[in-house]
Design a protein around this motif. Structure first.
Motif, PDB file in Angstrom:
ATOM      1  N   SER A 283      -4.770   4.696  -2.035  1.00 38.89           N
ATOM      2  CA  SER A 283      -5.923   4.041  -2.642  1.00 38.89           C
ATOM      3  C   SER A 283      -7.251   4.583  -2.120  1.00 38.89           C
ATOM      4  CB  SER A 283      -5.860   2.528  -2.388  1.00 38.89           C
ATOM      5  OG  SER A 283      -5.872   2.257  -0.994  1.00 38.89           O
ATOM      6  N   ASP A 284      -7.199   5.318  -0.997  1.00 37.91           N
ATOM      7  CA  ASP A 284      -8.418   5.894  -0.415  1.00 37.91           C
ATOM      8  C   ASP A 284      -8.006   7.104   0.403  1.00 37.91           C
ATOM      9  OD1 ASP A 284     -10.746   6.571   0.891  1.00 37.91           O
ATOM     10  OD2 ASP A 284     -11.320   4.505   1.345  1.00 37.91           O
ATOM     11  N   HIS A 285      -8.067   8.281  -0.226  1.00 36.92           N
ATOM     12  CA  HIS A 285      -7.542   9.488   0.407  1.00 36.92           C
ATOM     13  C   HIS A 285      -8.300   9.909   1.659  1.00 36.92           C
ATOM     14  CE1 HIS A 285      -5.156  11.102  -3.317  1.00 36.92           C
ATOM     15  NE2 HIS A 285      -4.888   9.848  -3.019  1.00 36.92           N
ATOM     16  N   SER A 286      -9.466   9.336   1.896  1.00 37.34           N
ATOM     17  CA  SER A 286     -10.220   9.711   3.087  1.00 37.34           C
ATOM     18  C   SER A 286      -9.707   9.017   4.339  1.00 37.34           C
ATOM     19  CB  SER A 286     -11.707   9.387   2.899  1.00 37.34           C
ATOM     20  OG  SER A 286     -11.914   7.987   2.835  1.00 37.34           O
ATOM     21  N   VAL A 287      -8.847   8.008   4.165  1.00 36.61           N
ATOM     22  CA  VAL A 287      -8.362   7.208   5.297  1.00 36.61           C
ATOM     23  C   VAL A 287      -6.928   7.596   5.634  1.00 36.61           C
ATOM     24  CG1 VAL A 287      -7.896   4.887   6.169  1.00 36.61           C
ATOM     25  CG2 VAL A 287      -9.861   5.283   4.671  1.00 36.61           C
TER      26      VAL A 287
ATOM     27  N   ARG B 242      -1.684   9.167   4.595  1.00 37.02           N
ATOM     28  CA  ARG B 242      -2.963   8.981   3.921  1.00 37.02           C
ATOM     29  C   ARG B 242      -2.833   7.841   2.904  1.00 37.02           C
ATOM     30  NH1 ARG B 242      -7.080  12.432   3.951  1.00 37.02           N
ATOM     31  NH2 ARG B 242      -5.716  14.019   4.849  1.00 37.02           N
TER      32      ARG B 242
ATOM     33  N   GLU C 211       0.845  -1.197   0.000  1.00 35.15           N
ATOM     34  CA  GLU C 211       0.000   0.000   0.000  1.00 35.15           C
ATOM     35  C   GLU C 211       0.883   1.250   0.000  1.00 35.15           C
ATOM     36  OE1 GLU C 211      -2.988   2.331  -0.430  1.00 35.15           O
ATOM     37  OE2 GLU C 211      -3.578   0.270   0.083  1.00 35.15           O
TER      38      GLU C 211
ATOM     39  N   PHE D 188     -11.394  -3.224   6.662  1.00 36.65           N
ATOM     40  CA  PHE D 188     -10.885  -3.222   5.296  1.00 36.65           C
ATOM     41  C   PHE D 188     -10.513  -4.595   4.762  1.00 36.65           C
ATOM     42  CE2 PHE D 188     -10.206   1.054   6.897  1.00 36.65           C
ATOM     43  CZ  PHE D 188     -10.742   1.817   5.877  1.00 36.65           C
TER      44      PHE D 188
ATOM     45  N   ARG E 159     -20.363  -2.736  -5.274  1.00 34.63           N
ATOM     46  CA  ARG E 159     -19.280  -2.920  -4.305  1.00 34.63           C
ATOM     47  C   ARG E 159     -19.769  -2.628  -2.893  1.00 34.63           C
ATOM     48  NH1 ARG E 159     -13.379   0.172  -4.437  1.00 34.63           N
ATOM     49  NH2 ARG E 159     -12.505  -0.857  -2.593  1.00 34.63           N
ATOM     50  N   GLU E 160     -20.566  -1.562  -2.755  1.00 31.80           N
ATOM     51  CA  GLU E 160     -21.080  -1.195  -1.438  1.00 31.80           C
ATOM     52  C   GLU E 160     -22.049  -2.251  -0.910  1.00 31.80           C
ATOM     53  OE1 GLU E 160     -20.973   0.773  -4.077  1.00 31.80           O
ATOM     54  OE2 GLU E 160     -19.345   2.115  -3.449  1.00 31.80           O
TER      55      GLU E 160
ATOM     56  N   GLU F  11     -16.267   8.936   6.634  1.00 29.84           N
ATOM     57  CA  GLU F  11     -17.298   8.299   7.446  1.00 29.84           C
ATOM     58  C   GLU F  11     -17.309   8.782   8.890  1.00 29.84           C
ATOM     59  OE1 GLU F  11     -17.172   4.084   7.195  1.00 29.84           O
ATOM     60  OE2 GLU F  11     -17.413   4.018   5.023  1.00 29.84           O
TER      61      GLU F  11
ATOM     62  N   ASP G 196     -11.213   7.273   9.207  1.00 31.18           N
ATOM     63  CA  ASP G 196     -11.844   7.497   7.910  1.00 31.18           C
ATOM     64  C   ASP G 196     -12.585   8.820   7.997  1.00 31.18           C
ATOM     65  OD1 ASP G 196     -13.490   7.533   5.649  1.00 31.18           O
ATOM     66  OD2 ASP G 196     -13.609   5.342   5.571  1.00 31.18           O
TER      67      ASP G 196
END
Length: 227
Positions: A42-46, A39, A29, A71, A157-158, A58, A55
């Motif tokens: 692959s997921d800038h919010s995490v 950060r 990663e 995850f 996916r969700e 969220e 996160d």
């Protein structure tokens, strides 16, 4: 009803204290600097910092165990189910062995919860592209193979994530006998210096060419049937 699995305080602390920055980098990663945190590319919010994660999209976070559960949910549940079926605990050495039939990132959860790792020799791969995992308890000789049951088709996916989150392990996996013989414990090998490149190599990876000891990179391949 959820199955209760007992963890000692030491096991809880050991799992929760895993350095997520090291953990993620070791598994490919990419992390981006973000102040005092890192950060996920692959997921800038995490973001992660030491053994903590958050996160921002969220508004939730926690420590290493909840990160793995969030995850790497699928293999997290496979590990929990194996712990229940085989009475497994975190493996300090090679008491617990896992053979995974895929190399997806979810395998990381098995490392975090059961202590299986390539370095210790108790995480092995039999790559067949299947969401299937064989677990072995060396102390008791018991084993099991868990195979993911087919999921409903057409889910986003969700929706797929919500489906996996909402199911108990026994609802997700089919329990089958392990068909692969339990491998022997990891061996310690002598090392030799390759007579070509001069690099030290384990004896099991050395090949003889006349009176020279060569590593696999220096040893010339021979297969007269490849034409």
């Amino acid at each position: 009803m959820s199955t209760y699995i007992h963890f000692t305080e030491e096991q809880k602390q050991q799992a929760a204290s895993v350095d997520l920055e090291v953990f993620l980098r070791c598994h490919g990663e990419k992390l981006l600097a973000s102040g005092r945190e890192k950060r996920l590319a692959s997921d800038h919010s995490v973001t992660v910092r030491g053994n903590e994660w958050y996160d921002h999209a969220e508004g939730r976070g926690g420590h290493a165990v909840s990160f793995v559960q969030r995850f790497y949910n699928l293999s997290y549940k496979a590990a929990l189910y194996a712990m229940e079926l085989l009475k497994l605990e975190f493996s300090d050495d090679e008491q617990v062995v896992c053979i995974s039939e895929n190399d997806a990132c979810g395998v990381d959860a098995i490392q975090a919860l059961l202590g299986c790792s390539i370095g210790k020799g108790n995480l092995l791969f039999h790559l067949r592209g299947k969401q299937a995992f064989s677990f072995y308890n060396r102390r008791t000789g018991n084993s099991v193979r868990l195979v993911l049951k087919p999921r409903p088709e057409g889910m986003s996916r969700e929706e797929s994530f919500a489906y996996l989150q909402g199911k108990e392990p026994k609802e997700l996996f089919e329990v089958k006998p392990a068909v692969i013989t339990l491998p022997e414990p990891a061996r310690l090998f002598d090392s030799y210096v390759c007579d070509c490149c001069g690099e030290t190599t384990g004896a099991n990876w050395i090949r003889l060419a006349g009176d020279k000891k060569l590593c696999l990179d220096c040893y010339p391949n021979y297969n007269r049937f490849e034409v």
